[in-house]
Design an enzyme around this catalytic site. Structure first.
Site, PDB file in Angstrom:
ATOM      1  N   TYR A 156       7.320 -56.664  25.425  1.00 34.11           N
ATOM      2  CA  TYR A 156       6.297 -56.128  25.334  1.00 34.11           C
ATOM      3  C   TYR A 156       6.475 -56.611  24.109  1.00 34.11           C
ATOM      4  O   TYR A 156       5.436 -57.859  23.795  1.00 34.11           O
ATOM      5  CB  TYR A 156       7.129 -54.613  25.070  1.00 34.11           C
ATOM      6  CG  TYR A 156       5.481 -53.453  24.376  1.00 34.11           C
ATOM      7  CD1 TYR A 156       5.084 -53.461  24.819  1.00 34.11           C
ATOM      8  CD2 TYR A 156       5.369 -53.866  22.818  1.00 34.11           C
ATOM      9  CE1 TYR A 156       3.268 -52.828  24.414  1.00 34.11           C
ATOM     10  CE2 TYR A 156       4.449 -52.930  22.396  1.00 34.11           C
ATOM     11  CZ  TYR A 156       3.038 -52.611  23.127  1.00 34.11           C
ATOM     12  OH  TYR A 156       2.393 -52.307  22.185  1.00 34.11           O
ATOM     13  N   LYS A 160       3.596 -59.376  23.041  1.00 37.08           N
ATOM     14  CA  LYS A 160       2.113 -58.867  22.159  1.00 37.08           C
ATOM     15  C   LYS A 160       2.107 -60.344  21.537  1.00 37.08           C
ATOM     16  O   LYS A 160       1.317 -60.865  20.507  1.00 37.08           O
ATOM     17  CB  LYS A 160       2.451 -58.069  21.000  1.00 37.08           C
ATOM     18  CG  LYS A 160       2.553 -56.395  22.464  1.00 37.08           C
ATOM     19  CD  LYS A 160       1.107 -56.480  23.054  1.00 37.08           C
ATOM     20  CE  LYS A 160       1.166 -54.768  23.797  1.00 37.08           C
ATOM     21  NZ  LYS A 160      -0.525 -55.131  24.160  1.00 37.08           N
TER      22      LYS A 160
HETATM   23  P1  NAP Z   1      -2.029 -45.836  27.398  1.00 37.22           P
HETATM   24  O1  NAP Z   1      -2.054 -44.585  27.549  1.00 37.22           O
HETATM   25  O2  NAP Z   1      -0.779 -45.857  28.307  1.00 37.22           O
HETATM   26  O3  NAP Z   1      -3.201 -46.496  28.676  1.00 37.22           O
HETATM   27  C1  NAP Z   1      -3.018 -47.917  29.422  1.00 37.22           C
HETATM   28  C2  NAP Z   1      -4.601 -47.997  29.927  1.00 37.22           C
HETATM   29  O4  NAP Z   1      -4.235 -49.353  30.665  1.00 37.22           O
HETATM   30  C3  NAP Z   1      -4.772 -46.841  30.909  1.00 37.22           C
HETATM   31  O5  NAP Z   1      -6.172 -46.435  30.657  1.00 37.22           O
HETATM   32  C4  NAP Z   1      -4.491 -47.870  32.138  1.00 37.22           C
HETATM   33  O6  NAP Z   1      -5.248 -47.175  32.972  1.00 37.22           O
HETATM   34  C5  NAP Z   1      -4.384 -49.479  31.629  1.00 37.22           C
HETATM   35  N1  NAP Z   1      -3.839 -50.649  31.853  1.00 37.22           N
HETATM   36  C6  NAP Z   1      -2.824 -50.838  32.333  1.00 37.22           C
HETATM   37  N2  NAP Z   1      -2.346 -51.576  33.261  1.00 37.22           N
HETATM   38  C7  NAP Z   1      -3.239 -52.096  33.758  1.00 37.22           C
HETATM   39  C8  NAP Z   1      -3.850 -53.506  34.204  1.00 37.22           C
HETATM   40  N3  NAP Z   1      -3.149 -54.067  35.003  1.00 37.22           N
HETATM   41  N4  NAP Z   1      -5.226 -53.545  34.513  1.00 37.22           N
HETATM   42  C9  NAP Z   1      -6.275 -52.675  34.258  1.00 37.22           C
HETATM   43  N5  NAP Z   1      -5.859 -51.441  33.569  1.00 37.22           N
HETATM   44  C10 NAP Z   1      -5.151 -51.941  32.907  1.00 37.22           C
HETATM   45  O7  NAP Z   1      -1.350 -47.137  26.901  1.00 37.22           O
HETATM   46  P2  NAP Z   1      -3.196 -46.990  25.184  1.00 37.22           P
HETATM   47  O8  NAP Z   1      -1.973 -46.409  23.706  1.00 37.22           O
HETATM   48  O9  NAP Z   1      -3.876 -46.115  25.146  1.00 37.22           O
HETATM   49  O10 NAP Z   1      -2.425 -48.497  24.775  1.00 37.22           O
HETATM   50  C11 NAP Z   1      -3.671 -48.985  24.688  1.00 37.22           C
HETATM   51  C12 NAP Z   1      -3.564 -50.642  24.409  1.00 37.22           C
HETATM   52  O11 NAP Z   1      -2.492 -50.564  23.092  1.00 37.22           O
HETATM   53  C13 NAP Z   1      -1.751 -51.307  24.724  1.00 37.22           C
HETATM   54  O12 NAP Z   1      -2.233 -52.598  25.159  1.00 37.22           O
HETATM   55  C14 NAP Z   1      -1.029 -50.973  23.792  1.00 37.22           C
HETATM   56  O13 NAP Z   1       0.014 -52.113  24.501  1.00 37.22           O
HETATM   57  C15 NAP Z   1      -1.611 -51.407  23.030  1.00 37.22           C
HETATM   58  N6  NAP Z   1      -1.112 -50.467  21.843  1.00 37.22           N
HETATM   59  C16 NAP Z   1      -0.557 -49.259  21.332  1.00 37.22           C
HETATM   60  C17 NAP Z   1       0.444 -48.767  20.908  1.00 37.22           C
HETATM   61  C18 NAP Z   1       0.134 -47.067  20.616  1.00 37.22           C
HETATM   62  O14 NAP Z   1       1.380 -46.654  19.776  1.00 37.22           O
HETATM   63  N7  NAP Z   1      -0.054 -46.561  22.010  1.00 37.22           N
HETATM   64  C19 NAP Z   1       0.774 -49.602  19.555  1.00 37.22           C
HETATM   65  C20 NAP Z   1       0.629 -51.315  19.582  1.00 37.22           C
HETATM   66  C21 NAP Z   1      -0.453 -50.766  20.319  1.00 37.22           C
HETATM   67  P3  NAP Z   1      -5.029 -46.260  34.597  1.00 37.22           P
HETATM   68  O15 NAP Z   1      -5.198 -45.442  33.258  1.00 37.22           O
HETATM   69  O16 NAP Z   1      -5.512 -46.996  35.625  1.00 37.22           O
HETATM   70  O17 NAP Z   1      -3.337 -46.819  34.273  1.00 37.22           O
END
Ligand code: NAP
Length: 248
Positions: A156, A160
């Protein structure tokens, strides 16, 4: 005057969490929103209706961001449905955590493809409409983990960190065409992705954050609106940490 009035945005992975928060805030600010999801079909349809209630055009597409050809087809569909793409938010992402000793090739490949190759796929595909109109804002969702590393997340963190190098290179390549490219590095944001973590670990994180709380999708959405809007017209190639001071 709304900050994104009439702009056309494409957001990947908006069925849940941060992407969903960004889509709602964008619509609230007057943007027409095209968004994707992978498996959450019902949630995608629900979001489409929710966004349309703001009086903007909104459409969800089931599309795998990790698939090069699918990304190309997606952008063609969005251009044909909406006219162009002004803003791209590469948000889709996954985790497959394991210590390096136990990490499989599949865990490595899945994360690199979903998190990093997806950013290449979509950015390459939106280049054409953005070059044509000589403007665009690309916002890539990295993570504080991409800036500082994290035990148990080498795949990861690599994906990133890769996003940061890619974004800066694109900023240098496309700046002269008025296409901007920036990174948001969220800290600990409370979504389904982080709900899977151990409660004790989460409590410890909250305690160590200077602002004493996990972030919300709205916290990330607000920074994304800024980078998408003309308020940030002179900002490109930058990384904004939205982490409650975690990296300070
Ligand atoms: P999440 O709740 O797990 O949601 C992920 C989203 O991405 C879902 O809508 C999922 O769709 C979609 N997705 C996954 N793989 C995909 C693909 N191959 N093609 C199209 N859509 C895809 O994640 P989140 O926490 O909101 O995170 C969003 C972003 O922020 C990510 O890039 C993550 O790495 C980054 N981030 C998050 C955090 C955190 O603390 N949450 C911190 C730093 C960075 P489905 O529902 O259809 O599976």
């Amino acid at each position: 005057m709304k900050l994104l009035e009439g702009k056309i945005a494409l957001i990947t992975g908006a069925s849940r969490g941060i992407g969903r928060g960004v889509a709602i805030k964008f619509a609230e600010q007057g943007a027409n929103v095209a968004f994707t999801y992978l498996s959450s079909v019902e949630k995608g349809q629900e979001l489409e209706r929710e966004l349309q209630a703001f009086g903007v055009k909104a459409k969800g597409y089931r599309s795998d961001a990790a698939d090069f050809k699918a990304a190309e087809e997606l952008v063609n569909s969005v251009v044909s449905d909406f006219g162009t793409v002004d803003i791209l938010v590469n948000n889709a992402g996954i985790t497959r955590d394991a210590l390096l000793m136990r990490m499989s090739e599949q865990q490595w490949d899945e994360v690199i493809n979903a998190n990093l190759k997806s950013v290449f796929n979509l950015t390459k595909a939106v280049q054409k409409p953005m070059l044509k109109q000589r403007k665009g804002s690309i916002i890539n969702m990295s993570s504080v983990v991409g800036v500082k590393g994290n035990a148990g997340q080498s795949n990861y963190a690599a994906s990133k960190a890769g996003i940061i190098g890619f974004t800066k290179s694109v900023a240098l390549e496309l700046g002269s065409r008025n296409i901007r490219s920036n990174v948001i590095a969220p800290g600990f944001i409370e979504t389904e992705m982080t709900a899977a973590l151990d409660a004790k670990v989460v409590e410890g994180w909250r305690e160590n954050i200077p602002l004493k709380r996990g972030g919300t999708p709205e916290d990330i959405a607000n920074a994304t609106i800024f980078l998408a809007s003309d308020m940030s017209a002179y900002i490109t190639g930058q990384v904004i940490n939205v982490c409650g001071g975690m990296l300070t």
